[in-house]
Design a protein around this motif. Structure first.
Motif, PDB file in Angstrom:
ATOM      1  N   ASN A   1      29.910 -57.524  32.278  1.00  0.00           N
ATOM      2  CA  ASN A   1      28.691 -58.174  31.801  1.00  0.00           C
ATOM      3  C   ASN A   1      27.466 -57.589  32.485  1.00  0.00           C
ATOM      4  O   ASN A   1      26.443 -57.324  31.842  1.00  0.00           O
ATOM      5  CB  ASN A   1      28.762 -59.679  32.064  1.00  0.00           C
ATOM      6  N   GLU A   2      27.546 -57.409  33.793  1.00  0.00           N
ATOM      7  CA  GLU A   2      26.408 -56.849  34.538  1.00  0.00           C
ATOM      8  C   GLU A   2      26.105 -55.429  34.075  1.00  0.00           C
ATOM      9  O   GLU A   2      24.946 -55.019  34.021  1.00  0.00           O
ATOM     10  CB  GLU A   2      26.721 -56.858  36.038  1.00  0.00           C
ATOM     11  N   HIS A   3      27.150 -54.686  33.732  1.00  0.00           N
ATOM     12  CA  HIS A   3      26.962 -53.289  33.317  1.00  0.00           C
ATOM     13  C   HIS A   3      26.359 -53.179  31.918  1.00  0.00           C
ATOM     14  O   HIS A   3      25.414 -52.412  31.694  1.00  0.00           O
ATOM     15  CB  HIS A   3      28.301 -52.562  33.374  1.00  0.00           C
TER      16      HIS A   3
ATOM     17  N   LEU B   1      22.495 -52.363  28.639  1.00  0.00           N
ATOM     18  CA  LEU B   1      22.701 -51.233  27.723  1.00  0.00           C
ATOM     19  C   LEU B   1      22.798 -51.646  26.262  1.00  0.00           C
ATOM     20  O   LEU B   1      22.483 -50.858  25.372  1.00  0.00           O
ATOM     21  CB  LEU B   1      23.990 -50.482  28.121  1.00  0.00           C
ATOM     22  N   VAL B   2      23.265 -52.872  26.004  1.00  0.00           N
ATOM     23  CA  VAL B   2      23.482 -53.338  24.633  1.00  0.00           C
ATOM     24  C   VAL B   2      22.521 -54.481  24.338  1.00  0.00           C
ATOM     25  O   VAL B   2      22.550 -55.521  25.010  1.00  0.00           O
ATOM     26  CB  VAL B   2      24.933 -53.807  24.432  1.00  0.00           C
ATOM     27  N   GLU B   3      21.669 -54.282  23.339  1.00  0.00           N
ATOM     28  CA  GLU B   3      20.697 -55.312  22.974  1.00  0.00           C
ATOM     29  C   GLU B   3      21.399 -56.596  22.549  1.00  0.00           C
ATOM     30  O   GLU B   3      22.387 -56.568  21.824  1.00  0.00           O
ATOM     31  CB  GLU B   3      19.796 -54.814  21.837  1.00  0.00           C
ATOM     32  N   SER B   4      20.903 -57.715  23.029  1.00  0.00           N
ATOM     33  CA  SER B   4      21.426 -59.045  22.686  1.00  0.00           C
ATOM     34  C   SER B   4      22.851 -59.278  23.196  1.00  0.00           C
ATOM     35  O   SER B   4      23.539 -60.169  22.717  1.00  0.00           O
ATOM     36  CB  SER B   4      21.385 -59.283  21.165  1.00  0.00           C
ATOM     37  N   TYR B   5      23.281 -58.475  24.188  1.00  0.00           N
ATOM     38  CA  TYR B   5      24.647 -58.611  24.710  1.00  0.00           C
ATOM     39  C   TYR B   5      24.918 -60.023  25.208  1.00  0.00           C
ATOM     40  O   TYR B   5      25.965 -60.607  24.911  1.00  0.00           O
ATOM     41  CB  TYR B   5      24.869 -57.604  25.843  1.00  0.00           C
ATOM     42  N   MET B   6      24.007 -60.605  25.975  1.00  0.00           N
ATOM     43  CA  MET B   6      24.248 -61.912  26.589  1.00  0.00           C
ATOM     44  C   MET B   6      24.195 -63.058  25.586  1.00  0.00           C
ATOM     45  O   MET B   6      24.575 -64.189  25.908  1.00  0.00           O
ATOM     46  CB  MET B   6      23.234 -62.149  27.718  1.00  0.00           C
TER      47      MET B   6
ATOM     48  N   LYS C   1      31.643 -48.403  21.239  1.00  0.00           N
ATOM     49  CA  LYS C   1      32.670 -49.419  20.994  1.00  0.00           C
ATOM     50  C   LYS C   1      32.185 -50.797  21.412  1.00  0.00           C
ATOM     51  O   LYS C   1      32.408 -51.784  20.717  1.00  0.00           O
ATOM     52  CB  LYS C   1      33.954 -49.061  21.747  1.00  0.00           C
ATOM     53  N   MET C   2      31.512 -50.867  22.564  1.00  0.00           N
ATOM     54  CA  MET C   2      30.994 -52.159  23.015  1.00  0.00           C
ATOM     55  C   MET C   2      29.890 -52.649  22.086  1.00  0.00           C
ATOM     56  O   MET C   2      29.793 -53.849  21.786  1.00  0.00           O
ATOM     57  CB  MET C   2      30.475 -52.035  24.444  1.00  0.00           C
ATOM     58  N   GLN C   3      29.043 -51.752  21.616  1.00  0.00           N
ATOM     59  CA  GLN C   3      27.986 -52.148  20.687  1.00  0.00           C
ATOM     60  C   GLN C   3      28.571 -52.738  19.410  1.00  0.00           C
ATOM     61  O   GLN C   3      28.067 -53.739  18.890  1.00  0.00           O
ATOM     62  CB  GLN C   3      27.096 -50.940  20.364  1.00  0.00           C
TER      63      GLN C   3
END
Length: 461
Positions: free
Chosen positions: A385-387, A391-396, A423-425
């Motif tokens: 999560n911290e990483h 890097l990914v918009e709206s991740y949280m 892949k995470m995006q």
């Protein structure tokens, strides 16, 4: 004259009100028909009348929370039928569980219950098909349509018009349009009022970005003497939205741009779904869990259950439970290394558990504790999560709901190692789509798909 009468009838008694009334009638008729076929009698016993009432209440609740009564006339027919199938399947499972846990199996005929539910399902589907065909016939002929006047920048009006053409059965037609790029002159506003009045439009749709607020105010003031309904369609395509809607807060109206869907009735429905389905699954998997625990204990030293802190709803930390699939080891400096193909840390039993997702079974106890849901975004390690949040918009925003054992991303192919940013995006994209479009019917669909796509995957190791 006939078209006006039909249009007036639809306005006074909308079909989303008729549909639940129709379902009630269908359930009563199906119960009586199933009784006559099963017992050869016409008069239904009192306790079976009570059972019909419970089934009616359950069907109405599931359809309401699945939004099967909202705008069902314009939904795709295949999607509508599938949603109804999921609701009736869920009702069958819930009624069966109630009979088992309340020990009423000997009091009611299971054949009668199943017959009642599925006769009513086919009648409910048939009724909606007939209503849609009838309504589409009049709307496509132009007999039952509301005339719309569009106002806004040219590209936005063009996109709106194209969308309206794709949704012709919704019953709207374009009576006229006027382009407005920026601050309008008074003569433009006067010309707009005359055109709206001349076209006899039922509604005026103001399709503009939020930064044209002053123009929206001027248009509304200019049209104050007309009786046409005025709707504002904000252009929000440049904003990362999540569960956007209009809400009333302390007497004020707000456009919610990013909120959780799990509020009020939805929160209660989600919790009931998790508890009852989770309880049933925990009972069913108990023997399997005992065998897995014994296999882990006999093949490698260390605890049977692996516990790790993960991020839950609203960013709160909780301990997630899994069957241990790796040899006991330590990570340095809080680092969390994702499992990779051929990872030497994974035990032989662990490889099988991870490949089949059986290592996830203890998480159903997290569900009963209320810390997780059966369906939701998969919880990631705290270090991940911290990483990725930078890097990914709206991740949280994934944490607007409880994390799940399975999710829309997992049944869509984004399961296992996320060794690239792309892949995470994609996983986050599918997670946010789930939150934006959440319903009980969608949850049931994902649970159903998990049996075929979610347990075994080429990316799981």
């Amino acid at each position: 004259m006939r078209a006006r009468l039909i249009n007036g009838w639809i306005e006074r008694i909308p079909l989303h009100v008729v549909a639940p009334v129709y379902d009630i009638i269908v359930m009563v008729f199906a119960g009586w028909l199933a009784w006559a076929l099963r017992f050869g009698q016409m008069e239904v016993r009192d306790r079976y009348t009570l059972a019909i009432s419970v089934m009616i209440l359950l069907i109405l609740i599931l359809n309401s929370y699945g939004e099967n009564y909202a705008r069902w006339q314009s939904k795709r027919l295949g999607h509508l039928i599938f949603n109804l199938f999921l609701v009736w399947t869920a009702a069958t499972l819930i009624i069966s569980s109630m009979l088992y846990f309340l020990d009423f199996s000997s009091e009611y005929s299971r054949l009668w219950i199943v017959s009642t539910l599925w006769i009513s399902f086919f009648l409910a589907v048939a009724g909606r098909i007939v209503a849609r065909v009838w309504l589409a016939r009049y709307r496509l002929s132009g007999s039952v349509r509301r005339k719309i006047f569009l106002v806004g920048p040219g590209p936005v009006l063009l996109a709106t018009a194209r969308h309206m053409r794709r949704e012709q059965v919704a019953g709207y037609s374009i009576a006229g349009y006027q382009r407005m790029k920026g601050e309008p002159m008074q003569r433009e506003l006067d010309h707009l009022a005359r055109r709206v009045e001349a076209t006899k439009a039922d509604e005026v749709w103001i399709c503009m970005p939020l930064n044209m607020g002053d123009t929206i105010k001027e248009i509304t003031f200019t049209l104050r003497h007309l009786t046409a309904d005025i709707r504002f369609f904000p252009e929000l395509s440049d904003l990362p939205l999540l569960n956007h809607r209009v809400s009333e807060v302390v007497g004020l109206y707000s456009i919610d741009l990013s909120t959780s869907p799990m509020l009020g009735k939805a929160r209660i429905a989600k919790r009931l779904e998790d508890f009852w389905i989770g309880l049933a699954i925990c009972i069913l998997i108990a023997p399997v869990c005992l065998l897995i625990a014994l296999a882990i204990k006999l093949t490698s030293p260390g605890p049977v259950i692996f516990k790790q802190y993960r991020t839950g709803i609203n960013g709160k930390r909780f301990k997630v439970y899994k069957f241990r699939s790796m040899r006991v080891h330590e990570e340095h400096d809080g680092q969390v290394t994702q499992a990779m193909k051929g990872d030497a840390r994974i035990t032989p039993i662990g490889a099988f558990l991870r490949k089949t997702s059986l290592d996830e079974l203890p998480q159903f106890f997290n569900v009963l504790q209320g810390r997780m849901s059966i369906v939701g975004p998969r919880p990631h390690a705290l270090a991940h999560n911290e990483h990725y949040k930078a890097l990914v918009e709206s991740y949280m925003k994934r944490h607007k709901v409880k994390p799940g054992i399975t999710g829309w991303a997992q049944v869509s192919g984004f399961r296992g190692e996320t060794d690239t940013l792309e892949k995470m995006q994609m996983r986050v994209k599918f997670d946010l789509w789930y939150i934006e479009n959440w319903s009980l019917a969608l949850d049931i669909k994902i649970i159903f798909l998990t049996f075929f796509k979610g347990f075994v995957g080429k990316n799981a190791y």
